[in-house]
Design a protein around this motif. Structure first.
Motif, mmCIF file in Angstrom:
data_model
loop_
_atom_site.group_PDB
_atom_site.id
_atom_site.type_symbol
_atom_site.label_atom_id
_atom_site.label_comp_id
_atom_site.label_asym_id
_atom_site.label_seq_id
_atom_site.Cartn_x
_atom_site.Cartn_y
_atom_site.Cartn_z
ATOM 1 N N ALA A 176 0.836 -1.209 0.000
ATOM 2 C CA ALA A 176 0.000 0.000 0.000
ATOM 3 C C ALA A 176 0.865 1.252 0.000
ATOM 4 O O ALA A 176 0.546 2.248 -0.657
ATOM 5 N N ASP A 177 1.949 1.221 0.731
ATOM 6 C CA ASP A 177 2.887 2.351 0.786
ATOM 7 C C ASP A 177 4.263 1.839 0.370
ATOM 8 O O ASP A 177 5.001 1.271 1.178
ATOM 9 N N VAL A 178 4.579 2.007 -0.912
ATOM 10 C CA VAL A 178 5.811 1.452 -1.461
ATOM 11 C C VAL A 178 7.043 2.046 -0.785
ATOM 12 O O VAL A 178 8.002 1.332 -0.451
ATOM 13 N N GLU A 179 7.037 3.371 -0.570
ATOM 14 C CA GLU A 179 8.194 4.019 0.041
ATOM 15 C C GLU A 179 8.436 3.514 1.449
ATOM 16 O O GLU A 179 9.574 3.280 1.857
ATOM 17 N N ALA A 180 7.389 3.342 2.196
ATOM 18 C CA ALA A 180 7.535 2.827 3.561
ATOM 19 C C ALA A 180 8.049 1.393 3.540
ATOM 20 O O ALA A 180 8.903 1.012 4.354
ATOM 21 N N ALA A 181 7.548 0.588 2.598
ATOM 22 C CA ALA A 181 8.002 -0.795 2.488
ATOM 23 C C ALA A 181 9.479 -0.850 2.099
ATOM 24 O O ALA A 181 10.249 -1.663 2.622
ATOM 25 N N ARG A 182 9.896 0.036 1.177
ATOM 26 C CA ARG A 182 11.295 0.088 0.761
ATOM 27 C C ARG A 182 12.190 0.489 1.926
ATOM 28 O O ARG A 182 13.246 -0.132 2.166
ATOM 29 N N ALA A 183 11.760 1.511 2.674
ATOM 30 C CA ALA A 183 12.563 1.969 3.804
ATOM 31 C C ALA A 183 12.707 0.874 4.848
ATOM 32 O O ALA A 183 13.802 0.657 5.392
ATOM 33 N N ALA A 184 11.622 0.174 5.129
ATOM 34 C CA ALA A 184 11.668 -0.904 6.124
ATOM 35 C C ALA A 184 12.596 -2.024 5.668
ATOM 36 O O ALA A 184 13.368 -2.581 6.471
ATOM 37 N N TRP A 185 12.542 -2.374 4.371
ATOM 38 C CA TRP A 185 13.407 -3.436 3.853
ATOM 39 C C TRP A 185 14.876 -3.045 3.930
ATOM 40 O O TRP A 185 15.731 -3.860 4.293
ATOM 41 N N ASN A 186 15.183 -1.779 3.618
ATOM 42 C CA ASN A 186 16.570 -1.319 3.674
ATOM 43 C C ASN A 186 17.121 -1.358 5.088
ATOM 44 O O ASN A 186 18.284 -1.710 5.308
#
Length: 466
Positions: free
Chosen positions: A170-180
């Motif tokens: 739903a929130d790609v940027e948040a998912a990317r930040a969490a994965w990083n």
């Protein structure tokens, strides 16, 4: 007799040795892109914590460079190249998958030991096997591989930091930040393990340094290595010349006491000063704190990572130019031009920050500083350090100079957050500019030109033979 050089062989063994530089460059700079993610993973907030996380590897660099002088003089250059490759592989993987900040620091320091070893060994080994007319560009190739390693780290960091691990989130940027924060930075460090093993495989097949072999009494083995490089006539002449310089200088090859002899001490101090100048020119603050520098200039995370890749590309392009110029223009001329250009670029960069400029002006002045550095101080310092010391104590003397380099780098890296917060980022770059002006005066007064001369000729010209 005119030597008939086996250039393919010379380039091949030089490139294998220079892989130590590639790993050095990657492992050294990877932290710049991983920084915002492992800081969150470990909850780092204070200037002291952040400074220690970014500079702890330099403690290992110092330890590695100190140990390398004595160890390489005792066991040879090749054995230490092999050892550094294995240490690179193990420490990078263990850093990437550290479960605590203490473990992270421990393995970063171990990786720093590998960097310290490679930073001493690779240019020294190449200088000792290279014909005089090729030595400048071959040693500078080590800097090229450092730069390729830097660029590789920047590309890997950018690729991992901007990938879409969960495109349907739903929130790609948040998912990317969490994965990083959870995984991305770990793979940034781990990636260097593969080329480390390639380096190990290549180092198995390179010959030992002929100058180390002669210093160790293995005259026949040294002659065979030199014959493969330049033929029988070249081997006869070089073997005799190296043996004469060793005989004139004394039998000891690694006595630290010899470094205190007045004539040798003066040259060692020149090497130390060059090493400190290379670091205190301030360029490594840009590499290690690139994310923070560009964020201060108003860039977002995606643009920051892309700008970091641009800095690596500029670094690579100007290093290639330096390799083409170092044996033609000369070491001293490039160093003088570099000090002047870096000083001017830093002054303008500081002015841009002081004026509150954002975006493109900061990027342009940063790239100017990096380009000037890549054309001069970055490669030429390593060339000079590998050239100016006498055969009998080259390992120990290079170790001292490179140790000074890593001490200077530690101070620079640890102090940057404090300088930025206390004096401001504009004043920080003005300080670096002033250091480069002082460096210009030092090079003009104390640094000799060494292009086109054999290591033994340089030794005689500097008055280092009895």
């Amino acid at each position: 007799m005119t030597a008939r050089y086996n250039l393919g062989y010379v380039w091949a063994i030089s490139l294998v040795a220079a892989m130590g530089g590639l790993l050095f460059g990657y492992d050294w700079v990877v932290i710049g892109g991983a920084k915002p993610f492992f800081e969150k993973a470990f909850g780092l907030t204070t200037a002291a914590e952040i400074g220690w996380a970014n500079s702890c590897a330099l403690v290992g660099c110092l330890l590695g460079s100190i140990a390398t002088g004595a160890l390489s003089d005792r066991f040879g250059r090749k054995a230490l190249l092999l050892a550094s490759s294995l240490l690179f592989a193990g420490s990078s993987a263990l850093t990437g998958w550290a479960g605590s900040f203490t473990a992270f620091v421990t393995w970063r320091i171990a990786g720093g030991v590998a960097i310290g070893m490679a930073s001493s060994l690779s240019p020294m080994y190449i200088a000792e096997i290279a014909p005089a007319h090729l030595r400048g560009r071959l040693v500078a190739v080590n800097q090229l591989t450092i730069v390729i390693g830097i660029l590789a780290a920047q590309i890997v960091n950018w690729t991992l930091a901007t990938r879409l691990p969960f495109p349907d989130a739903a929130d790609v940027e948040a998912a990317r930040a969490a994965w990083n924060v959870a995984y991305g930075w770990r793979w940034m460090f781990t990636a260097v393990a593969a080329p480390s093993l390639v380096f190990f495989g290549g180092a198995l097949f390179v010959p030992e340094s002929p100058r180390w072999l002669l210093a160790s009494g293995a005259r026949d083995k040294a002659h065979r290595v030199l014959a493969r490089i330049g033929g029988a006539g070249y081997a006869d002449a070089e073997t005799a010349e190296i043996a004469r310089t060793l005989a004139r200088s004394g039998k000891e090859t690694s006595e630290l006491g010899a470094l205190l002899e007045p004539r040798v001490r003066a040259v060692v101090l020149v090497g130390v000063a060059l090493a400190v100048l290379q670091q205190w020119s301030g360029i490594n603050s840009i590499f290690n704190y690139a994310e923070e520098i560009f964020r201060t200039a108003g860039y977002g995370i995606g643009d920051i990572m892309f700008n970091i890749v641009i800095t690596g590309a500029i670094n690579l392009a100007f290093t290639v130019a330096a390799i083409a110029m170092v044996d033609r223009v000369g070491r001293r001329t490039l160093m003088l031009a570099g000090c002047a250009a870096i000083a001017l670029s830093h002054a303008l960069l500081g002015g841009a920050y002081a004026a509150g400029l954002k975006g493109l002006p900061v990027l342009v002045f940063t790239l100017c500083s990096l380009g000037a550095y890549a054309l001069s101080l970055a490669p030429v310092t390593w060339v000079l350090i590998a050239e100016i010391f006498p055969n009998r104590i080259r390992g120990a003397a290079v170790s001292v100079a490179v140790s000074a380099l890593w001490i200077a780098c530690f101070i620079l890296t640890f102090a940057f957050p404090w300088l930025q917060r206390s004096a401001g980022i504009a004043a920080t770059f003005w300080i670096y500019a002033a250091i480069c002006v002082a460096g210009f005066a030092f090079v003009r007064a104390k640094v000799p030109e060494t292009k086109g001369r054999s290591l033994e000729q340089i030794e005689r010209d500097l008055g280092l033979q009895t």
